[in-house]
Design an enzyme around this catalytic site. Structure first.
Site, PDB file in Angstrom:
ATOM      1  N   ASP A 149       0.841  -1.206   0.000  1.00 23.05           N
ATOM      2  CA  ASP A 149       0.000   0.000   0.000  1.00 23.05           C
ATOM      3  C   ASP A 149       0.871   1.250   0.000  1.00 23.05           C
ATOM      4  O   ASP A 149       1.901   1.315   0.651  1.00 23.05           O
ATOM      5  CB  ASP A 149      -0.933   0.037   1.214  1.00 23.05           C
ATOM      6  CG  ASP A 149      -1.842   1.252   1.164  1.00 23.05           C
ATOM      7  OD1 ASP A 149      -2.439   1.479   0.101  1.00 23.05           O
ATOM      8  OD2 ASP A 149      -1.928   1.991   2.156  1.00 23.05           O
ATOM      9  N   HIS A 230      -9.203   1.118  -1.224  1.00 24.74           N
ATOM     10  CA  HIS A 230      -9.763   2.471  -1.426  1.00 24.74           C
ATOM     11  C   HIS A 230     -10.161   2.835  -2.866  1.00 24.74           C
ATOM     12  O   HIS A 230      -9.570   3.719  -3.478  1.00 24.74           O
ATOM     13  CB  HIS A 230      -8.829   3.545  -0.868  1.00 24.74           C
ATOM     14  CG  HIS A 230      -7.359   3.357  -1.133  1.00 24.74           C
ATOM     15  ND1 HIS A 230      -6.846   3.162  -2.379  1.00 24.74           N
ATOM     16  CD2 HIS A 230      -6.302   3.338  -0.290  1.00 24.74           C
ATOM     17  CE1 HIS A 230      -5.533   3.041  -2.292  1.00 24.74           C
ATOM     18  NE2 HIS A 230      -5.177   3.130  -1.040  1.00 24.74           N
ATOM     19  N   ASN A 274      -5.033  10.180  -1.079  1.00 25.11           N
ATOM     20  CA  ASN A 274      -4.657   9.368  -2.231  1.00 25.11           C
ATOM     21  C   ASN A 274      -5.354   8.014  -2.127  1.00 25.11           C
ATOM     22  O   ASN A 274      -5.076   7.280  -1.195  1.00 25.11           O
ATOM     23  CB  ASN A 274      -3.137   9.173  -2.237  1.00 25.11           C
ATOM     24  CG  ASN A 274      -2.655   8.529  -3.517  1.00 25.11           C
ATOM     25  OD1 ASN A 274      -3.398   8.376  -4.468  1.00 25.11           O
ATOM     26  ND2 ASN A 274      -1.395   8.120  -3.516  1.00 25.11           N
ATOM     27  N   ASP A 301      -8.545   3.726   5.890  1.00 22.03           N
ATOM     28  CA  ASP A 301      -7.281   4.320   5.446  1.00 22.03           C
ATOM     29  C   ASP A 301      -6.868   5.430   6.416  1.00 22.03           C
ATOM     30  O   ASP A 301      -6.484   6.526   6.013  1.00 22.03           O
ATOM     31  CB  ASP A 301      -7.388   4.837   4.001  1.00 22.03           C
ATOM     32  CG  ASP A 301      -6.012   5.105   3.393  1.00 22.03           C
ATOM     33  OD1 ASP A 301      -4.989   4.842   4.061  1.00 22.03           O
ATOM     34  OD2 ASP A 301      -5.959   5.599   2.242  1.00 22.03           O
TER      35      ASP A 301
END
Ligand SMILES: [Zn+2]
Length: 422
Positions: A149, A230, A274, A301
């Site tokens: 990630d 995400h 992001n 996140d």
């Protein structure tokens, strides 16, 4: 030691019911009316009891960036938000990419975390995308979740190799999909007129959806177990829908902020994340995709940063916001209390049972006999304000400061023990 919660409205078999819940440090022993048992009583009159929330995407920053967050403060923030199981992303220093480093990391987590924290291992060494990490070694320690990630996998041969290795131990490969060619341009918002007019540099949909398509193609080709992090764009939703129709073993998460905010809301670095916040149409598409199952569940996140990392020009301020302490109150308030678009049970499934199942946590995500004694008590339907000063996370970087919410977490229980009390 046995304990009993009395007088709460318990989310049981999909609806709220006035029930007693008897449990010990391992599991829920009984759910019923007027349970006769001599033990410690938690009187929860006026409160609602829900299964502990599960989040497969948090950043705890330790080891390496303890000034932003530690495992202790991050896990307390989780507990404050009703989360009892979290999966920590591996962009820490040293990189958990082999057995020895992972062993140390697990020891640190065991010492510091107040909730169940499951660390991801990296897919490639130091997340550099060049050489596969020691997945087998980490798997021997019980780690079956791998991710790069922050960057994602851009080498499909390596991704294929990771899938092949993972088949025996049922690994899940979780990818952040981003075409890194857009990075050096300093993109910080979605590439739409609404924000680029302000002089900020845009990040197009394809930056996410094109690498996702490559990953999905590889996953389908080798029947790899894949999870997309995400998802923010309607183009990504289309790609996922197609992969699922073809029978791929794929899942995807959507974050709280992508469900609540749009490009038009962006006022500065506190709204920079992001992937970026996209258009109104994208947000509506994400909500519908969650409802129809194309997107599987919700994640945070949670990305704590020092204020100095955020207080810079848009192009070089840090990506990300904190989320653990605000996720449930925000989503409950918007989608259950105000608009009544979702039921409480739907929301809890997306934040607890569904991520738990996909990530292989057994007997997690329900208040039911035999399930783990991870739960939280929340006061619903009374207004309060989000105030970043009250966060236990070291990160105060939230765009939701001052928002009015109708859920306040009062007590969180992990393995039968209270780890947070408001
Ligand atoms: Zn990411």
């Amino acid at each position: 030691m046995k304990k009993i919660i009395r007088n709460a409205d318990v989310l049981y078999q999909g609806t709220l019911q006035k029930l007693d819940v008897l449990f010990d440090e391992n599991q829920i022993i009984e759910v019923g009316v007027n349970i006769q048992e001599e033990c410690e009583v938690i009187d929860a009159a006026g409160l609602t009891l829900l299964p502990g929330l599960v989040d497969v995407h948090v950043h705890f920053r330790q080891p390496g960036h303890e000034e932003k967050e530690t495992i202790h403060t991050g896990s307390l923030a989780a507990a404050h938000g009703g989360f009892t199981s979290v999966f920590a992303m591996p962009n820490v220093v040293p990189s958990p990419d082999g057995k020895e480093v992972m062993e140390e990391y697990l020891k640190l987590i065991g010492k510091e975390s107040v909730v169940h924290t499951y660390p991801y291992g990296t897919i490639t060494k130091k997340e550099q995308g060049k050489e596969l990490s020691d997945l087998d070694g980490m798997s021997q320690l019980g780690v079956h979740w791998f991710s790069d990630d922050g960057v994602g996998m851009n080498d499909q041969n390596l991704l294929k190799e990771a899938f092949e290795k993972g088949k025996q131990d049922n690994f899940i490969i979780a990818c952040h999909t981003e075409d890194l060619k857009y990075r050096p341009q300093g993109g910080s918002v979605h590439d739409s007129k609404i924000v680029t007019e302000k002089g900020w540099i845009g990040i197009p949909d394809e930056c996410e959806s094109e690498p996702l398509k490559n990953d999905l193609q590889t996953a389908l080709a080798v029947n790899g177990k894949y999870h997309a992090c995400h998802i923010s764009s309607h183009l990504s939703v289309e790609a996922l829908r197609e992969a699922k129709q073809k029978g791929g073993d794929v899942s995807a998460e959507v974050t709280v902020h992508h469900l609540l905010l749009e490009d038009k809301d962006v006022k500065g670095p506190m709204w920079k994340m992001n992937p970026p916040l996209r258009t109104h149409e994208d947000r509506m598409c994400l909500i519908e995709a969650l409802e129809d199952g194309t997107l599987d569940f919700i994640a945070n996140d949670h990305a704590p940063h020092a204020m100095s990392d955020k207080a810079r020009p848009m192009s070089n301020s840090a990506f990300g916001i904190v989320s653990l302490e605000t996720a449930f109150p925000l989503l409950y308030s918007e989608f259950v209390y105000r608009t009544k678009r979702w039921t409480l049970n739907q929301l809890v499934e997306w934040m607890s049972e569904k991520p738990a199942k996909r990530f292989g946590l057994n007997h997690v995500g329900k208040i039911e006999k035999g399930y783990t004694s991870d739960m939280f008590l929340v006061q619903l339907n009374q207004e309060s304000m989000i105030n970043a000063d009250t966060f236990v996370s070291k990160g105060k970087n939230t765009p939701f400061n001052g928002w009015s919410v109708y859920a306040e977490i009062k007590q969180t229980i992990v393995n039968g023990k209270t780890v947070w009390k408001g």
